[in-house]
Design an enzyme around this catalytic site. Structure first.
Site, PDB file in Angstrom:
ATOM      1  CD1 TRP A  21      -2.586   1.757   0.333  1.00 44.23           C
ATOM      2  CD2 TRP A  21      -2.104   0.748   3.018  1.00 44.23           C
ATOM      3  NE1 TRP A  21      -2.989   2.236   1.571  1.00 44.23           N
ATOM      4  CE2 TRP A  21      -3.113   2.769   2.512  1.00 44.23           C
ATOM      5  CE3 TRP A  21      -2.153   1.206   4.187  1.00 44.23           C
ATOM      6  CZ2 TRP A  21      -3.393   3.123   4.125  1.00 44.23           C
ATOM      7  CZ3 TRP A  21      -3.020   2.160   5.586  1.00 44.23           C
ATOM      8  CH2 TRP A  21      -3.816   3.134   4.500  1.00 44.23           C
ATOM      9  NE  ARG A  22       1.667   2.445   5.818  1.00 40.57           N
ATOM     10  CZ  ARG A  22       1.063   3.252   6.154  1.00 40.57           C
ATOM     11  NH1 ARG A  22       1.120   4.482   6.163  1.00 40.57           N
ATOM     12  NH2 ARG A  22      -0.124   2.423   6.817  1.00 40.57           N
ATOM     13  CG  ASP A  50      -2.016  -7.529   0.606  1.00 44.67           C
ATOM     14  OD1 ASP A  50      -3.079  -8.757   0.644  1.00 44.67           O
ATOM     15  OD2 ASP A  50      -2.330  -5.985   0.764  1.00 44.67           O
ATOM     16  CE1 TYR A  55      -3.687  -0.587  -0.683  1.00 47.08           C
ATOM     17  CE2 TYR A  55      -2.482  -2.720  -0.825  1.00 47.08           C
ATOM     18  CZ  TYR A  55      -3.470  -2.708  -0.413  1.00 47.08           C
ATOM     19  OH  TYR A  55      -3.874  -3.164   0.683  1.00 47.08           O
ATOM     20  CG  ASN A 161     -11.737  -3.814   5.494  1.00 52.95           C
ATOM     21  OD1 ASN A 161     -11.406  -4.042   5.615  1.00 52.95           O
ATOM     22  ND2 ASN A 161     -11.280  -4.525   3.346  1.00 52.95           N
ATOM     23  CG  LEU A 214       3.488  -2.726  13.308  1.00 53.47           C
ATOM     24  CD1 LEU A 214       3.870  -1.816  12.835  1.00 53.47           C
ATOM     25  CD2 LEU A 214       2.878  -3.780  14.665  1.00 53.47           C
ATOM     26  N   GLY A 216      -1.195   1.468  11.774  1.00 53.40           N
ATOM     27  CA  GLY A 216      -0.687   1.894  10.824  1.00 53.40           C
ATOM     28  C   GLY A 216       0.288   2.568  10.992  1.00 53.40           C
ATOM     29  N   GLY A 264       3.210  -2.828   6.841  1.00 51.37           N
ATOM     30  CA  GLY A 264       3.775  -2.251   5.964  1.00 51.37           C
ATOM     31  C   GLY A 264       4.793  -1.142   5.950  1.00 51.37           C
ATOM     32  CG  ASN A 266       8.058   2.127   2.742  1.00 52.11           C
ATOM     33  OD1 ASN A 266       7.390   1.251   1.695  1.00 52.11           O
ATOM     34  ND2 ASN A 266       6.781   2.802   2.082  1.00 52.11           N
TER      35      ASN A 266
HETATM   36  N1  LIG Z   1      -7.273  -4.859   2.722  1.00 50.16           N
HETATM   37  C1  LIG Z   1      -7.768  -3.265   2.762  1.00 50.16           C
HETATM   38  O1  LIG Z   1      -8.446  -2.722   3.247  1.00 50.16           O
HETATM   39  C2  LIG Z   1      -6.059  -2.479   4.235  1.00 50.16           C
HETATM   40  C3  LIG Z   1      -6.595  -1.563   3.717  1.00 50.16           C
HETATM   41  C4  LIG Z   1      -4.806  -1.046   4.506  1.00 50.16           C
HETATM   42  C5  LIG Z   1      -3.636  -1.741   4.509  1.00 50.16           C
HETATM   43  N2  LIG Z   1      -3.813  -3.228   3.988  1.00 50.16           N
HETATM   44  C6  LIG Z   1      -2.650  -3.781   3.803  1.00 50.16           C
HETATM   45  O2  LIG Z   1      -2.261  -3.924   4.695  1.00 50.16           O
HETATM   46  C7  LIG Z   1      -0.887  -3.498   5.279  1.00 50.16           C
HETATM   47  C8  LIG Z   1       0.159  -2.729   6.184  1.00 50.16           C
HETATM   48  O3  LIG Z   1      -0.824  -2.021   6.082  1.00 50.16           O
HETATM   49  P1  LIG Z   1       0.089  -0.448   7.003  1.00 50.16           P
HETATM   50  O4  LIG Z   1       1.261  -0.124   6.395  1.00 50.16           O
HETATM   51  O5  LIG Z   1      -1.247   0.164   7.143  1.00 50.16           O
HETATM   52  O6  LIG Z   1       0.876  -1.239   8.417  1.00 50.16           O
HETATM   53  P2  LIG Z   1       1.692  -1.140   9.398  1.00 50.16           P
HETATM   54  O7  LIG Z   1       2.683  -1.963   9.687  1.00 50.16           O
HETATM   55  O8  LIG Z   1       0.792  -1.326  10.280  1.00 50.16           O
HETATM   56  O9  LIG Z   1       1.640   0.589   9.231  1.00 50.16           O
HETATM   57  C9  LIG Z   1       3.211   0.475   8.916  1.00 50.16           C
HETATM   58  C10 LIG Z   1       3.214   2.649   9.045  1.00 50.16           C
HETATM   59  O10 LIG Z   1       3.861   1.389  10.403  1.00 50.16           O
HETATM   60  C11 LIG Z   1       4.802   2.406  10.871  1.00 50.16           C
HETATM   61  N3  LIG Z   1       5.728   1.908  11.776  1.00 50.16           N
HETATM   62  C12 LIG Z   1       6.007   0.595  11.529  1.00 50.16           C
HETATM   63  N4  LIG Z   1       7.294   0.767  11.864  1.00 50.16           N
HETATM   64  C13 LIG Z   1       7.393   1.537  12.760  1.00 50.16           C
HETATM   65  C14 LIG Z   1       8.352   1.525  14.888  1.00 50.16           C
HETATM   66  N5  LIG Z   1       9.172   0.943  14.708  1.00 50.16           N
HETATM   67  N6  LIG Z   1       8.493   2.821  14.560  1.00 50.16           N
HETATM   68  C15 LIG Z   1       7.481   4.294  13.818  1.00 50.16           C
HETATM   69  N7  LIG Z   1       6.949   3.597  12.364  1.00 50.16           N
HETATM   70  C16 LIG Z   1       6.425   2.588  12.491  1.00 50.16           C
HETATM   71  C17 LIG Z   1       5.467   2.932   8.947  1.00 50.16           C
HETATM   72  O11 LIG Z   1       6.174   3.574   9.134  1.00 50.16           O
HETATM   73  P3  LIG Z   1       7.636   3.461   7.680  1.00 50.16           P
HETATM   74  O12 LIG Z   1       7.386   2.777   6.652  1.00 50.16           O
HETATM   75  O13 LIG Z   1       8.598   4.739   8.222  1.00 50.16           O
HETATM   76  O14 LIG Z   1       8.114   2.151   8.708  1.00 50.16           O
HETATM   77  C18 LIG Z   1       4.153   2.711   8.165  1.00 50.16           C
HETATM   78  O15 LIG Z   1       4.289   4.356   7.696  1.00 50.16           O
HETATM   79  C19 LIG Z   1      -0.472  -2.447   3.439  1.00 50.16           C
HETATM   80  O16 LIG Z   1       0.519  -2.415   2.317  1.00 50.16           O
HETATM   81  C20 LIG Z   1      -1.570  -2.949   2.351  1.00 50.16           C
HETATM   82  O17 LIG Z   1      -0.982  -4.324   1.746  1.00 50.16           O
HETATM   83  C21 LIG Z   1      -4.865  -3.537   3.127  1.00 50.16           C
END
Ligand SMILES: NC(=O)c1ccc[n+]([C@@H]2O[C@H](COP(=O)([O-])OP(=O)(O)OC[C@H]3O[C@@H](n4cnc5c(N)ncnc54)[C@H](OP(=O)(O)O)[C@@H]3O)[C@@H](O)[C@H]2O)c1
Length: 300
Positions: A21-22, A50, A55, A161, A214, A216, A264, A266
């Site tokens: 996504w990101r 995924d 995206y 969802n 996490l 997001g 998620g 990066n």
């Molecule tokens: N099916 C759906 O409706 C749906 C909706 C949303 C997402 N998704 C899927 O789920 C995946 C994951 O979602 P998500 O990106 O929201 O997941 P996430 O892992 O909950 O959040 C990732 C975010 O957290 C930050 N982060 C991670 N570790 C960190 C740390 N130690 N300290 C501070 N910030 C930290 C990341 O920043 P950095 O990049 O700087 O580490 C990034 O911005 C998406 O890529 C997508 O494939 C699906």
């Protein structure tokens, strides 16, 4: 890394999944950097990726596919999940007046073909309907999903969802099984444990995928809920010698439903420690200590 079977027609998935996504938010979207992230995932044992059509304003699938063109070995080593059904307002689609959902047969078919092309795949492992569509014709959508499997364009289908009633309605019109529901699960949104979402997957013996495990990044934030969660999780992280993210993911994976977290980040350094989650033991009482902090009160 543990591997899991979502369905007999699918290759094994890695227990942890990496989400795209990101991808387009990253300051570096070069092929080399995307390849480095996929390599870092594979080093951690994360082989399942995924995606979704929308995206990065419909660009992430093509970015990934472009990078994988020079590394077919990496594409070969991965399982690829994608989603369709949401139509965003976008310069790329000037005819759209309103954000809406489209689960028509024509759109499902079109989306699969686009995703195959953009990702550079011969077959999509798993295709999900991204959101329940209030304008869905379940017979038409179900037939379109069955057709994707029957035509060999996808190996299996599922949803994201969906509430249990949305699932039942669509599944009732299909001959192939829906194999997963990808839902939001994290310590800041634990509703799935109470609203029937997890119960449905457990009843059917299916493994749910957890998006934004996490929250997001919000688990690292300043809200009272995040602070209260960290107060419980930080000592666990320190004792295991891992980061907070590993404890959150271990908490999700400890649940008997067999949740697959979709990560998620990066950040290459963070990707390089994602499998630390397997170093953390979460027993029943620890799970409830975290749940209590997440919900803000002890269970009744
Ligand atoms: N099916 C759906 O409706 C749906 C909706 C949303 C997402 N998704 C899927 O789920 C995946 C994951 O979602 P998500 O990106 O929201 O997941 P996430 O892992 O909950 O959040 C990732 C975010 O957290 C930050 N982060 C991670 N570790 C960190 C740390 N130690 N300290 C501070 N910030 C930290 C990341 O920043 P950095 O990049 O700087 O580490 C990034 O911005 C998406 O890529 C997508 O494939 C699906």
């Amino acid at each position: 890394m543990e591997t899991v079977s979502l369905h007999e027609t699918l290759p094994l998935f890695s227990r942890m999944v990496y989400g795209m996504w990101r991808l387009n938010d990253d300051s570096d979207t070069s092929d080399a950097h995307i390849i480095a992230k996929v390599e870092a995932c594979l080093e951690q044992g994360i082989t399942t990726m995924d995606h979704a059509d929308l995206y990065g304003d419909y660009e992430c699938e093509a970015l990934y596919g472009r990078a994988m063109k020079s590394r077919p070995d990496l594409l070969e080593a991965t399982q690829n999940v994608t989603k369709c059904g949401i139509k965003l307002i976008s310069d790329k689609y000037p005819d759209r007046r309103v954000k809406h959902y489209d689960t028509s047969a024509a759109h499902i078919q079109y989306s699969a073909e686009q995703s195959l092309k953009k990702l550079g795949l011969d077959v999509i492992d798993l295709m999900l309907i991204h959101r329940p569509d209030p304008f869905m014709d379940p017979a038409e959508a179900g037939r379109a999903l069955d057709d994707l499997v029957d035509s060999g364009k996808v190996r299996a289908v599922g949803v994201s969802n969906f509430k249990p009633w949305d699932w039942d309605l669509l599944q009732a019109h299909m001959h192939h099984p829906l194999v997963t529901n990808q839902i939001e699960i994290n310590p800041m949104d634990t509703s799935c444990f109470r609203n029937g979402d997890i119960a449905l997957t457990q009843k059917l013996g299916l493994k749910p995928m957890a998006w934004s495990p996490l929250a997001g990044g919000a688990v690292f934030g300043d809200t009272a809920q995040a602070q209260s969660i960290r107060k419980v999780m930080d000592p666990i992280a320190q004792e295991a010698g891992v980061g907070l993210d590993a404890v959150v993911v271990a908490w999700l994976m400890a649940h008997p439903a067999g949740i697959l977290p979709v990560m998620g980040t990066n950040n290459l350094e963070r990707i390089a420690t994602l499998s630390d989650a397997f170093k953390v033991e979460i027993d029943r009482q620890t799970w409830f200590e975290i749940y209590e902090a997440a919900v803000g009160q002890e269970v009744p």
